[in-house]
Design an enzyme around this catalytic site. Structure first.
Site, PDB file in Angstrom:
ATOM      1  N   GLY A 243       0.789  -1.234   0.000  1.00  0.00           N
ATOM      2  CA  GLY A 243       0.000   0.000   0.000  1.00  0.00           C
ATOM      3  C   GLY A 243       0.817   1.279   0.000  1.00  0.00           C
ATOM      4  O   GLY A 243       0.321   2.329   0.415  1.00  0.00           O
TER       5      GLY A 243
ATOM      6  N   ASN B 148       1.670   3.070  -2.553  1.00  0.00           N
ATOM      7  CA  ASN B 148       1.012   4.042  -3.438  1.00  0.00           C
ATOM      8  C   ASN B 148      -0.218   4.641  -2.781  1.00  0.00           C
ATOM      9  O   ASN B 148      -0.474   5.844  -2.912  1.00  0.00           O
ATOM     10  CB  ASN B 148       0.649   3.389  -4.771  1.00  0.00           C
ATOM     11  CG  ASN B 148       1.832   3.311  -5.703  1.00  0.00           C
ATOM     12  OD1 ASN B 148       2.228   4.306  -6.286  1.00  0.00           O
ATOM     13  ND2 ASN B 148       2.435   2.129  -5.810  1.00  0.00           N
TER      14      ASN B 148
ATOM     15  N   HIS C  18       1.212   0.612 -13.292  1.00  0.00           N
ATOM     16  CA  HIS C  18       1.913  -0.613 -13.682  1.00  0.00           C
ATOM     17  C   HIS C  18       3.415  -0.326 -13.706  1.00  0.00           C
ATOM     18  O   HIS C  18       3.839   0.706 -14.232  1.00  0.00           O
ATOM     19  CB  HIS C  18       1.419  -1.063 -15.057  1.00  0.00           C
ATOM     20  CG  HIS C  18       2.061  -2.334 -15.499  1.00  0.00           C
ATOM     21  ND1 HIS C  18       1.673  -3.561 -15.001  1.00  0.00           N
ATOM     22  CD2 HIS C  18       3.090  -2.575 -16.351  1.00  0.00           C
ATOM     23  CE1 HIS C  18       2.421  -4.504 -15.544  1.00  0.00           C
ATOM     24  NE2 HIS C  18       3.288  -3.930 -16.367  1.00  0.00           N
TER      25      HIS C  18
ATOM     26  N   THR D 156      -8.853  -0.829 -19.119  1.00  0.00           N
ATOM     27  CA  THR D 156      -9.810  -1.391 -20.070  1.00  0.00           C
ATOM     28  C   THR D 156      -9.813  -2.910 -19.857  1.00  0.00           C
ATOM     29  O   THR D 156      -9.056  -3.417 -19.034  1.00  0.00           O
ATOM     30  CB  THR D 156      -9.396  -1.065 -21.523  1.00  0.00           C
ATOM     31  OG1 THR D 156      -8.061  -1.533 -21.715  1.00  0.00           O
ATOM     32  CG2 THR D 156      -9.484   0.415 -21.809  1.00  0.00           C
TER      33      THR D 156
END
Ligand code: GRF
Length: 216
Positions: free
Chosen positions: A14, A16, A111, A143
């Protein structure tokens, strides 16, 4: 424009999520984390979020539950928190197509590679094995195709000769903690949108934006 309530989904440490929380607290994101949700009750990120007084939820798939069923419960939990944006931050689960479609344009991921290079796992190791000179991280809209949505911003660095994987990973993470709050801040300010299969910043298609590592 009202402040943005957003949900952060984590499966691990965690870091981020903590960078996003700090950015919101410091006013770099005009919004707040309405919910930190994890698919793992033992995720360290969940404990860190609770320690900061954030609302948290652990939501693991039930035994035999399919991806669509889990996606519906996830969606319900996030909507109940009033979130208008979902931020994936190390969430180690492939999301159901129905979930992705219903959050289209309001679902971000980070990513650890310069997408479209190195989708999937073990990116740092693969970059080192290939002898690449450049590496980094990418914030993108999600997506249905894994790690393939429109890129918003990338953090880039030069791979150092003989650099070990853990050192490279730490440098990439430092960049993640810069670019993710920046992207969410743009979104909260109404400056970032996903349209016609592309990310748009301030009314222009994102190149994506690039942040180079500052030499230390
Ligand atoms: C980050 O490296 C991110 O790029 C990837 O998962 C990791 C999450 O790290 N998607 P943390 O839990 O935010 O520390």
């Amino acid at each position: 424009m009202p402040r943005l309530d957003f949900a952060v989904l984590v499966s691990g440490r965690g870091s981020n999520m903590l960078a996003l929380e700090r950015a919101a607290r410091e006013g770099r994101i005009d919004g707040r984390i309405a919910l930190v949700l994890s698919d793992r009750a033992d995720a360290a990120g969940l404990a860190s979020a609770a320690a900061l007084g954030l609302d948290t939820a652990a939501l693991a798939p039930d035994r035999g539950e399919d991806r669509a069923g889990y996606g519906r419960r996830l969606d319900a939990a996030i909507r109940a928190a009033g979130a208008g944006l979902v931020v994936l931050a190390g969430f180690m689960r492939i999301l159901d197509g129905g979930f992705v479609q219903s959050w289209q344009g309001r679902l971000l991921n980070i990513h650890p590679s310069l997408l479209p290079a190195y989708r999937g796992l073990h990116t740092h190791r693969r970059v080192l094995e290939a002898g690449d000179k450049e590496h980094g991280c990418t914030v993108h809209f999600v997506t249905e195709e894994l790690d393939a949505g429109p890129a918003v911003i990338q953090g880039r660095l030069a791979v150092r000769p003989g650099e070990p994987e853990d050192a490279l990973s730490a440098r990439v993470q430092r960049l993640e903690h810069i670019i993710y709050p920046r992207a969410v801040g743009w979104y909260a300010a109404g400056r970032l949108a996903c349209r016609d299969g592309a990310a748009w910043i301030d009314g222009r298609p994102a190149g994506p934006e690039v942040v180079e590592e500052e030499e230390s």
